[in-house]
Design a protein around this motif. Structure first.
Motif, PDB file in Angstrom:
ATOM      1  N   LYS A 261       0.824  -1.211   0.000  1.00  0.00           N
ATOM      2  CA  LYS A 261       0.000   0.000   0.000  1.00  0.00           C
ATOM      3  C   LYS A 261       0.855   1.257   0.000  1.00  0.00           C
ATOM      4  CE  LYS A 261      -3.658  -2.205   2.690  1.00  0.00           C
ATOM      5  NZ  LYS A 261      -4.465  -2.186   3.920  1.00  0.00           N
ATOM      6  N   GLN A 262       0.496   2.168  -0.864  1.00  0.00           N
ATOM      7  CA  GLN A 262       1.090   3.497  -0.855  1.00  0.00           C
ATOM      8  C   GLN A 262      -0.072   4.434  -0.577  1.00  0.00           C
ATOM      9  OE1 GLN A 262       3.425   2.412  -4.741  1.00  0.00           O
ATOM     10  NE2 GLN A 262       4.342   4.278  -3.925  1.00  0.00           N
ATOM     11  N   ASN A 263      -0.137   4.913   0.640  1.00  0.00           N
ATOM     12  CA  ASN A 263      -1.330   5.633   1.088  1.00  0.00           C
ATOM     13  C   ASN A 263      -1.408   7.078   0.619  1.00  0.00           C
ATOM     14  OD1 ASN A 263      -2.537   3.457   2.499  1.00  0.00           O
ATOM     15  ND2 ASN A 263      -1.051   3.730   4.145  1.00  0.00           N
ATOM     16  N   SER A 264      -0.293   7.611   0.102  1.00  0.00           N
ATOM     17  CA  SER A 264      -0.330   8.985  -0.400  1.00  0.00           C
ATOM     18  C   SER A 264      -0.355   8.962  -1.919  1.00  0.00           C
ATOM     19  CB  SER A 264       0.892   9.761   0.086  1.00  0.00           C
ATOM     20  OG  SER A 264       0.911   9.836   1.479  1.00  0.00           O
ATOM     21  N   PRO A 265      -1.486   9.346  -2.529  1.00  0.00           N
ATOM     22  CA  PRO A 265      -1.537   9.334  -4.000  1.00  0.00           C
ATOM     23  C   PRO A 265      -0.622  10.393  -4.617  1.00  0.00           C
ATOM     24  CG  PRO A 265      -3.734   9.518  -3.051  1.00  0.00           C
ATOM     25  CD  PRO A 265      -2.769   9.700  -1.926  1.00  0.00           C
ATOM     26  N   SER A 266      -0.350  11.463  -3.862  1.00  0.00           N
ATOM     27  CA  SER A 266       0.471  12.520  -4.427  1.00  0.00           C
ATOM     28  C   SER A 266       1.296  13.190  -3.337  1.00  0.00           C
ATOM     29  CB  SER A 266      -0.393  13.551  -5.141  1.00  0.00           C
ATOM     30  OG  SER A 266      -1.269  14.180  -4.238  1.00  0.00           O
ATOM     31  N   LEU A 267       2.386  13.821  -3.791  1.00  0.00           N
ATOM     32  CA  LEU A 267       3.300  14.517  -2.886  1.00  0.00           C
ATOM     33  C   LEU A 267       3.927  15.666  -3.669  1.00  0.00           C
ATOM     34  CD1 LEU A 267       4.955  14.608  -0.198  1.00  0.00           C
ATOM     35  CD2 LEU A 267       6.625  13.126  -1.329  1.00  0.00           C
ATOM     36  N   SER A 268       3.955  16.840  -3.053  1.00  0.00           N
ATOM     37  CA  SER A 268       4.571  17.989  -3.697  1.00  0.00           C
ATOM     38  C   SER A 268       5.676  18.531  -2.799  1.00  0.00           C
ATOM     39  CB  SER A 268       3.509  19.071  -3.955  1.00  0.00           C
ATOM     40  OG  SER A 268       4.080  20.177  -4.610  1.00  0.00           O
ATOM     41  N   VAL A 269       6.862  18.726  -3.372  1.00  0.00           N
ATOM     42  CA  VAL A 269       7.988  19.259  -2.598  1.00  0.00           C
ATOM     43  C   VAL A 269       8.702  20.325  -3.409  1.00  0.00           C
ATOM     44  CG1 VAL A 269       8.321  17.090  -1.352  1.00  0.00           C
ATOM     45  CG2 VAL A 269       9.651  17.550  -3.397  1.00  0.00           C
ATOM     46  N   GLN A 270       9.477  21.137  -2.690  1.00  0.00           N
ATOM     47  CA  GLN A 270      10.239  22.203  -3.340  1.00  0.00           C
ATOM     48  C   GLN A 270      11.582  21.638  -3.807  1.00  0.00           C
ATOM     49  OE1 GLN A 270       8.251  24.932  -3.230  1.00  0.00           O
ATOM     50  NE2 GLN A 270       9.589  25.964  -4.712  1.00  0.00           N
ATOM     51  N   GLU A 271      12.056  22.131  -4.921  1.00  0.00           N
ATOM     52  CA  GLU A 271      13.377  21.726  -5.426  1.00  0.00           C
ATOM     53  C   GLU A 271      14.430  21.932  -4.337  1.00  0.00           C
ATOM     54  OE1 GLU A 271      14.586  23.987  -8.814  1.00  0.00           O
ATOM     55  OE2 GLU A 271      16.410  22.797  -9.159  1.00  0.00           O
ATOM     56  N   GLY A 272      15.316  20.954  -4.193  1.00  0.00           N
ATOM     57  CA  GLY A 272      16.385  21.052  -3.215  1.00  0.00           C
ATOM     58  C   GLY A 272      16.042  20.454  -1.860  1.00  0.00           C
ATOM     59  N   ARG A 273      14.745  20.265  -1.595  1.00  0.00           N
ATOM     60  CA  ARG A 273      14.333  19.690  -0.314  1.00  0.00           C
ATOM     61  C   ARG A 273      14.284  18.165  -0.411  1.00  0.00           C
ATOM     62  NH1 ARG A 273      12.030  24.045   2.657  1.00  0.00           N
ATOM     63  NH2 ARG A 273      12.129  22.619   4.435  1.00  0.00           N
ATOM     64  N   ILE A 274      13.979  17.537   0.703  1.00  0.00           N
ATOM     65  CA  ILE A 274      13.890  16.076   0.733  1.00  0.00           C
ATOM     66  C   ILE A 274      12.477  15.611   0.346  1.00  0.00           C
ATOM     67  CG2 ILE A 274      13.326  16.077   3.196  1.00  0.00           C
ATOM     68  CD1 ILE A 274      14.828  13.395   3.412  1.00  0.00           C
ATOM     69  N   SER A 275      12.423  14.557  -0.471  1.00  0.00           N
ATOM     70  CA  SER A 275      11.153  13.892  -0.770  1.00  0.00           C
ATOM     71  C   SER A 275      11.154  12.564  -0.029  1.00  0.00           C
ATOM     72  CB  SER A 275      11.002  13.610  -2.269  1.00  0.00           C
ATOM     73  OG  SER A 275      10.907  14.800  -3.007  1.00  0.00           O
ATOM     74  N   ILE A 276      10.071  12.287   0.676  1.00  0.00           N
ATOM     75  CA  ILE A 276       9.948  11.015   1.401  1.00  0.00           C
ATOM     76  C   ILE A 276       8.674  10.322   0.932  1.00  0.00           C
ATOM     77  CG2 ILE A 276       9.729   9.858   3.624  1.00  0.00           C
ATOM     78  CD1 ILE A 276      11.203  12.211   4.888  1.00  0.00           C
ATOM     79  N   LEU A 277       8.853   9.174   0.291  1.00  0.00           N
ATOM     80  CA  LEU A 277       7.714   8.392  -0.182  1.00  0.00           C
ATOM     81  C   LEU A 277       7.611   7.138   0.673  1.00  0.00           C
ATOM     82  CD1 LEU A 277       9.328   9.561  -3.011  1.00  0.00           C
ATOM     83  CD2 LEU A 277       7.071   8.954  -3.831  1.00  0.00           C
ATOM     84  N   ASN A 278       6.390   6.829   1.087  1.00  0.00           N
ATOM     85  CA  ASN A 278       6.169   5.736   2.029  1.00  0.00           C
ATOM     86  C   ASN A 278       5.415   4.568   1.414  1.00  0.00           C
ATOM     87  OD1 ASN A 278       7.298   6.909   4.522  1.00  0.00           O
ATOM     88  ND2 ASN A 278       5.695   8.440   4.214  1.00  0.00           N
ATOM     89  N   CYS A 279       5.635   3.401   2.008  1.00  0.00           N
ATOM     90  CA  CYS A 279       5.029   2.171   1.508  1.00  0.00           C
ATOM     91  C   CYS A 279       4.858   1.208   2.685  1.00  0.00           C
ATOM     92  CB  CYS A 279       5.943   1.578   0.444  1.00  0.00           C
ATOM     93  SG  CYS A 279       5.391   0.028  -0.283  1.00  0.00           S
ATOM     94  N   ASP A 280       3.700   0.582   2.774  1.00  0.00           N
ATOM     95  CA  ASP A 280       3.447  -0.422   3.805  1.00  0.00           C
ATOM     96  C   ASP A 280       3.089  -1.743   3.143  1.00  0.00           C
ATOM     97  OD1 ASP A 280       1.942   2.306   5.207  1.00  0.00           O
ATOM     98  OD2 ASP A 280       3.538   1.253   6.280  1.00  0.00           O
ATOM     99  N   TYR A 281       3.436  -2.836   3.801  1.00  0.00           N
ATOM    100  CA  TYR A 281       3.092  -4.141   3.251  1.00  0.00           C
ATOM    101  C   TYR A 281       2.530  -5.031   4.353  1.00  0.00           C
ATOM    102  CZ  TYR A 281       7.667  -5.608   5.107  1.00  0.00           C
ATOM    103  OH  TYR A 281       8.742  -5.865   5.916  1.00  0.00           O
ATOM    104  N   THR A 282       1.800  -6.040   3.929  1.00  0.00           N
ATOM    105  CA  THR A 282       1.150  -6.910   4.911  1.00  0.00           C
ATOM    106  C   THR A 282       1.727  -8.331   4.923  1.00  0.00           C
ATOM    107  OG1 THR A 282      -0.567  -7.475   3.299  1.00  0.00           O
ATOM    108  CG2 THR A 282      -1.014  -5.617   4.777  1.00  0.00           C
ATOM    109  N   ASN A 283       2.331  -8.754   3.843  1.00  0.00           N
ATOM    110  CA  ASN A 283       2.800 -10.136   3.729  1.00  0.00           C
ATOM    111  C   ASN A 283       4.206 -10.274   4.336  1.00  0.00           C
ATOM    112  OD1 ASN A 283       3.628 -12.687   2.927  1.00  0.00           O
ATOM    113  ND2 ASN A 283       2.864 -12.494   0.836  1.00  0.00           N
ATOM    114  N   SER A 284       4.302 -10.986   5.435  1.00  0.00           N
ATOM    115  CA  SER A 284       5.595 -11.131   6.122  1.00  0.00           C
ATOM    116  C   SER A 284       6.564 -12.021   5.342  1.00  0.00           C
ATOM    117  CB  SER A 284       5.381 -11.693   7.526  1.00  0.00           C
ATOM    118  OG  SER A 284       4.720 -12.934   7.440  1.00  0.00           O
ATOM    119  N   MET A 285       6.096 -12.666   4.293  1.00  0.00           N
ATOM    120  CA  MET A 285       6.973 -13.508   3.473  1.00  0.00           C
ATOM    121  C   MET A 285       7.755 -12.689   2.443  1.00  0.00           C
ATOM    122  SD  MET A 285       6.626 -16.458   4.688  1.00  0.00           S
ATOM    123  CE  MET A 285       7.422 -17.467   3.449  1.00  0.00           C
ATOM    124  N   PHE A 286       7.372 -11.444   2.241  1.00  0.00           N
ATOM    125  CA  PHE A 286       8.130 -10.604   1.310  1.00  0.00           C
ATOM    126  C   PHE A 286       9.553 -10.442   1.832  1.00  0.00           C
ATOM    127  CE2 PHE A 286       4.825 -10.070  -1.411  1.00  0.00           C
ATOM    128  CZ  PHE A 286       3.843  -9.152  -1.095  1.00  0.00           C
TER     129      PHE A 286
END
Lengths: 113, 114
Positions: free
Chosen positions: A5-30
């Motif tokens: 799951k990627q719960n944020s459909p969109s993200l806007s940041v300023q040039e030069g700053r940090i972008s942080i994209l998040n992801c969650d998973y449920t299957n412990s076998m991954f």
């Protein structure tokens, strides 16, 4: 049932700053996780990956962090550049099914000059 | 090294027809996976071929089939097309061996079913 799951459909940041994209998973076998970048009408381009035996992997401006106990990973882009504007997909696979990548729905990153 | 190539890039078909898509993997890669991308469902795994054998299969109906040749090139076939089959079809190649490695994607085939 979404396993990645990627719960944020969109993200806007300023040039030069940090972008942080998040992801969650449920299957412990991954045990293998990847980030891809995609432009419209093109195939996904591989960015960076991490094995479950690690908690961090770096490649230039891109760093992926894995928190297995929380079943969470994140992609950090530092510094962000306008050319980074694209849709970013998180994907996961498990040993024995390595040809089968399970993708999140993606996060659209916009980096503003 | 040449990347993954897919042909054709665009296709328009009508309901009930069948279609064959082709994928040439990166030289030396033995695994080819196919994915369907739609706005509503995102990227979904169809199947994977490794050394001419289907190794993994996703949750798609039997109308979707594939094969792999001895040179690792792969084809995907969709029979009795439905409007909902309109999508971007992507193939990806990888060495296919343990441990897991990244998959490299082709540009995709845009299928429109009218």
């Amino acid at each position: 049932d979404q396993q990645v799951k990627q719960n944020s459909p969109s993200l806007s940041v300023q040039e030069g700053r940090i972008s942080i994209l998040n992801c969650d998973y449920t299957n412990s076998m991954f045990d293998y996780f990847l980030w891809y970048k995609k432009y419209p009408a093109e195939g996904p381009t591989f960015l960076i990956s991490i094995s479950s035996i690690k908690d961090k992997n770096e490649d230039g401006r891109f760093t992926v962090f894995l928190n297995k106990s929380a079943k969470h990973l994140s992609l950090h882009i530092v510094p962000s550049q306008p050319g980074d504007s694209a849709v970013y997909f998180c994907a996961a696979s498990e040993t024995g099914s390595q040809g089968n990548l399970i993708f999140g729905k993606g996060t659209k990153l916009s980096v503003k000059p | 090294k040449a990347g993954v190539t897919q042909t054709p890039r665009y296709l328009i078909k009508t309901r009930g027809q069948q279609v064959t898509l082709s994928c040439s993997p990166i030289s030396g890669h033995r695994s080819v996976s196919w994915y369907q991308q739609t706005p509503g469902q995102g990227l979904q795994f169809l199947f994977e071929y490794f050394s001419e054998t289907q190794r993994n299969k996703g949750n798609f109906p039997g109308r979707f089939s594939g094969r792999q040749f001895s040179n690792s090139r792969s084809e995907m076939n969709v029979s009795t097309l439905e409007l909902g089959d309109s999508a971007l079809y992507l193939c990806a190649s990888s060495p296919g061996t343990y441990p897991n490695t990244e998959q490299f994607f082709g540009p995709g085939t845009r299928l429109t079913v009218l």
